[in-house]
Design a protein around this motif. Structure first.
Motif, PDB file in Angstrom:
ATOM      1  N   VAL A  94       0.852  -1.189   0.000  1.00 50.79           N
ATOM      2  CA  VAL A  94       0.000   0.000   0.000  1.00 50.79           C
ATOM      3  C   VAL A  94       0.886   1.236   0.000  1.00 50.79           C
ATOM      4  O   VAL A  94       1.809   1.354   0.812  1.00 50.79           O
ATOM      5  CB  VAL A  94      -0.937   0.023   1.223  1.00 50.79           C
ATOM      6  N   ILE A  95       0.572   2.143  -0.918  1.00 52.65           N
ATOM      7  CA  ILE A  95       1.342   3.372  -1.058  1.00 52.65           C
ATOM      8  C   ILE A  95       0.382   4.553  -1.077  1.00 52.65           C
ATOM      9  O   ILE A  95      -0.608   4.548  -1.812  1.00 52.65           O
ATOM     10  CB  ILE A  95       2.170   3.366  -2.360  1.00 52.65           C
ATOM     11  N   ALA A  96       0.690   5.557  -0.282  1.00 57.73           N
ATOM     12  CA  ALA A  96      -0.084   6.797  -0.296  1.00 57.73           C
ATOM     13  C   ALA A  96       0.378   7.647  -1.479  1.00 57.73           C
ATOM     14  O   ALA A  96       1.507   7.489  -1.956  1.00 57.73           O
ATOM     15  CB  ALA A  96       0.119   7.555   1.011  1.00 57.73           C
ATOM     16  N   PRO A  97      -0.461   8.556  -1.955  1.00 55.54           N
ATOM     17  CA  PRO A  97      -0.059   9.410  -3.073  1.00 55.54           C
ATOM     18  C   PRO A  97       1.196  10.247  -2.801  1.00 55.54           C
ATOM     19  O   PRO A  97       1.866  10.668  -3.733  1.00 55.54           O
ATOM     20  CB  PRO A  97      -1.275  10.313  -3.294  1.00 55.54           C
ATOM     21  N   ASN A  98       1.536  10.451  -1.533  1.00 55.63           N
ATOM     22  CA  ASN A  98       2.753  11.206  -1.218  1.00 55.63           C
ATOM     23  C   ASN A  98       3.992  10.311  -1.173  1.00 55.63           C
ATOM     24  O   ASN A  98       5.081  10.765  -0.845  1.00 55.63           O
ATOM     25  CB  ASN A  98       2.601  11.962   0.102  1.00 55.63           C
ATOM     26  N   GLY A  99       3.815   9.022  -1.478  1.00 58.74           N
ATOM     27  CA  GLY A  99       4.938   8.100  -1.531  1.00 58.74           C
ATOM     28  C   GLY A  99       5.171   7.305  -0.266  1.00 58.74           C
ATOM     29  O   GLY A  99       6.031   6.431  -0.232  1.00 58.74           O
ATOM     30  N   LYS A 100       4.407   7.570   0.773  1.00 57.34           N
ATOM     31  CA  LYS A 100       4.586   6.824   2.020  1.00 57.34           C
ATOM     32  C   LYS A 100       4.053   5.406   1.839  1.00 57.34           C
ATOM     33  O   LYS A 100       2.892   5.204   1.486  1.00 57.34           O
ATOM     34  CB  LYS A 100       3.850   7.500   3.169  1.00 57.34           C
ATOM     35  N   ALA A 101       4.916   4.441   2.090  1.00 58.17           N
ATOM     36  CA  ALA A 101       4.502   3.042   2.020  1.00 58.17           C
ATOM     37  C   ALA A 101       3.963   2.627   3.384  1.00 58.17           C
ATOM     38  O   ALA A 101       4.576   2.906   4.413  1.00 58.17           O
ATOM     39  CB  ALA A 101       5.687   2.166   1.630  1.00 58.17           C
ATOM     40  N   HIS A 102       2.813   1.992   3.382  1.00 57.06           N
ATOM     41  CA  HIS A 102       2.230   1.472   4.618  1.00 57.06           C
ATOM     42  C   HIS A 102       2.561  -0.014   4.698  1.00 57.06           C
ATOM     43  O   HIS A 102       2.352  -0.751   3.732  1.00 57.06           O
ATOM     44  CB  HIS A 102       0.713   1.672   4.629  1.00 57.06           C
ATOM     45  N   THR A 103       3.076  -0.433   5.843  1.00 56.09           N
ATOM     46  CA  THR A 103       3.476  -1.825   6.035  1.00 56.09           C
ATOM     47  C   THR A 103       2.858  -2.360   7.319  1.00 56.09           C
ATOM     48  O   THR A 103       2.294  -1.601   8.113  1.00 56.09           O
ATOM     49  CB  THR A 103       5.006  -1.942   6.142  1.00 56.09           C
TER      50      THR A 103
END
Length: 159
Positions: A94-103
């Motif tokens: 999962v990646i947010a539009p700002n580039g932050k990957a959620h793990t």
């Protein structure tokens, strides 16, 4: 005879997604299928791999459509933290539009912070929203998306 590797599929929570054009370019480069999910029709490129999914209006209808279909080997693009949590739990990247990957390691704290901020906003303690989307965010997103796809390909997923 070995099982055929699963294809990488992108799912986009599209209603307010600022990086749809970037997703389409990356998907074309990697020959990936994309599901663009929204509760209203959104223009998409003419490409057999890009699928527009228009769901009924209502809270979490698009989120439910995505969360019910994702699994390991899929990539979800969303700014919606509860949806991100559901997709991480299902095994998706999962990646947010700002580039932050959620793990799995980060989503619990991110969800708790989101819930706290929501409570504070509801109580009138905080009135501001997130910072404006920037070119740096767009660049970080492209890097994170490419990294996720390359990692999945190395893990044996196909396009």
């Amino acid at each position: 005879m070995s099982a055929r590797p699963e294809p990488i599929t992108l799912y986009v929570d599209a209603d307010a997604c600022p990086v749809k054009a970037e997703i389409y370019k990356v998907a074309e480069r990697h020959a990936l299928h994309v599901h663009v999910v929204s509760n209203q029709p959104i223009a998409i490129p003419r490409d057999d791999r890009i699928h527009r999914v228009v769901v009924a209006s209502g809270p979490d209808v698009a989120d439910d459509w995505i969360a019910e279909r994702v699994s390991r080997g899929d990539v979800v693009v969303t700014a919606d933290i509860p949806l991100a949590a559901r997709c991480v739990k299902a095994g998706a990247d999962v990646i947010a539009p700002n580039g932050k990957a959620h793990t799995e390691a980060t989503i619990g704290a991110t969800l708790a912070t989101r819930n706290l901020m929501d409570d504070l906003r509801s109580a009138g303690q905080i009135t501001g929203g997130p910072k404006p989307f920037s070119p740096r965010d767009r660049s970080a997103f492209l890097s994170a998306l490419d990294l996720a796809i390359v990692r999945l390909k190395r893990a044996g997923f196909t396009t």
